[in-house]
Design a protein around this motif. Structure first.
Motif, short mmCIF file in Angstrom:
data_model
loop_
_atom_site.label_atom_id
_atom_site.label_comp_id
_atom_site.label_asym_id
_atom_site.label_seq_id
_atom_site.Cartn_x
_atom_site.Cartn_y
_atom_site.Cartn_z
N CYS A 192 0.78 -1.16 -0.09
CA CYS A 192 -0.02 0.06 -0.08
C CYS A 192 0.73 1.21 0.05
O CYS A 192 0.50 2.15 -0.75
N ALA A 193 1.82 1.20 0.85
CA ALA A 193 3.04 2.37 0.96
C ALA A 193 3.49 2.81 -0.40
O ALA A 193 3.67 3.74 -1.06
N ALA A 194 3.83 1.52 -1.24
CA ALA A 194 4.57 1.49 -2.50
C ALA A 194 3.64 2.25 -3.60
O ALA A 194 3.89 3.05 -4.33
N SER A 195 2.13 1.82 -3.48
CA SER A 195 1.33 2.14 -4.31
C SER A 195 1.12 3.61 -4.16
O SER A 195 0.93 4.46 -4.92
N ARG A 196 0.88 4.15 -2.83
CA ARG A 196 0.67 5.35 -2.38
C ARG A 196 1.84 6.18 -2.92
O ARG A 196 1.52 7.36 -3.31
N GLY A 197 3.04 5.73 -2.86
CA GLY A 197 4.14 6.37 -3.20
C GLY A 197 4.22 6.74 -4.81
O GLY A 197 4.60 7.83 -5.05
N ALA A 198 3.81 5.66 -5.47
CA ALA A 198 3.58 5.79 -7.09
C ALA A 198 2.48 6.79 -7.21
O ALA A 198 2.85 7.68 -8.29
N GLU A 199 1.45 6.95 -6.28
CA GLU A 199 0.38 7.85 -6.79
C GLU A 199 0.93 9.30 -6.63
O GLU A 199 0.73 10.26 -7.39
N GLU A 244 4.18 10.17 -6.66
CA GLU A 244 5.09 10.59 -7.60
C GLU A 244 4.22 11.21 -8.68
O GLU A 244 4.54 12.01 -9.55
N GLN A 245 3.41 10.41 -9.13
CA GLN A 245 2.28 10.77 -10.62
C GLN A 245 2.10 12.20 -10.39
O GLN A 245 1.87 12.90 -11.26
N VAL A 246 1.42 12.37 -9.11
CA VAL A 246 0.68 13.88 -9.01
C VAL A 246 1.80 14.70 -8.89
O VAL A 246 1.63 15.96 -9.36
N ARG A 247 2.87 14.45 -8.39
CA ARG A 247 4.01 15.26 -8.65
C ARG A 247 4.45 15.62 -9.99
O ARG A 247 4.56 16.84 -10.22
N ARG A 248 4.53 14.64 -10.88
CA ARG A 248 4.59 14.81 -12.29
C ARG A 248 3.70 15.70 -12.80
O ARG A 248 4.01 16.77 -13.62
N TYR A 249 2.40 15.64 -12.45
CA TYR A 249 1.46 16.41 -12.93
C TYR A 249 1.35 17.68 -12.67
O TYR A 249 1.20 18.74 -13.48
N ASN A 250 1.83 18.00 -11.31
CA ASN A 250 1.96 19.18 -10.84
C ASN A 250 2.96 20.07 -11.76
O ASN A 250 2.90 21.28 -11.95
N GLU A 251 4.23 19.39 -11.84
CA GLU A 251 5.33 20.06 -12.68
C GLU A 251 4.83 20.30 -13.96
O GLU A 251 5.15 21.36 -14.52
#
Length: 103
Positions: A46-53, A55-62
């Motif tokens: 779950c933590a790895a999945s949350r971490g991937a989410e 990271e994806q939000v961070r990329r979208y923000n960038e």
């Protein structure tokens, strides 16, 4: 002698019961440890999945920030072009006025 044998037999039965109880406790402990290990694995997934989410939000923000900067540059360029157009229109009006007065 007979009483001593009975006492030893009783003590042996108590020892066997205690060993059985300890074996049951150990079995229960192992099951509990396996359940905790499974829960830990689930939490890590779950933590790895949350971490991937995240990271994806961070990329979208960038990407959004980059698009915002691009939009601001485009707006500044449009403003500069509009100002240049106004200046040319004024220059044209001045020339037309000068030509009108020269006639």
């Amino acid at each position: 002698q007979r009483q001593r044998e009975q006492e030893l037999d009783c003590a042996a039965q108590a020892l066997a019961a205690e060993r059985h109880h300890l074996a049951e406790l150990e079995k229960h402990r192992r099951l509990e440890m396996a359940a905790l290990a499974k829960e830990r694995e689930t939490m890590e997934l779950c933590a790895a999945s949350r971490g991937a989410e995240i990271e994806q939000v961070r990329r979208y923000n960038e990407q959004l920030v980059a698009l915002g900067e691009e939009q601001r540059r485009g707006e500044a360029e449009l403003c500069a072009m509009a100002e240049l157009l106004r200046a040319r229109e004024q220059e044209l009006q001045h020339r037309e006025a000068a030509l009108s007065t020269a006639k």
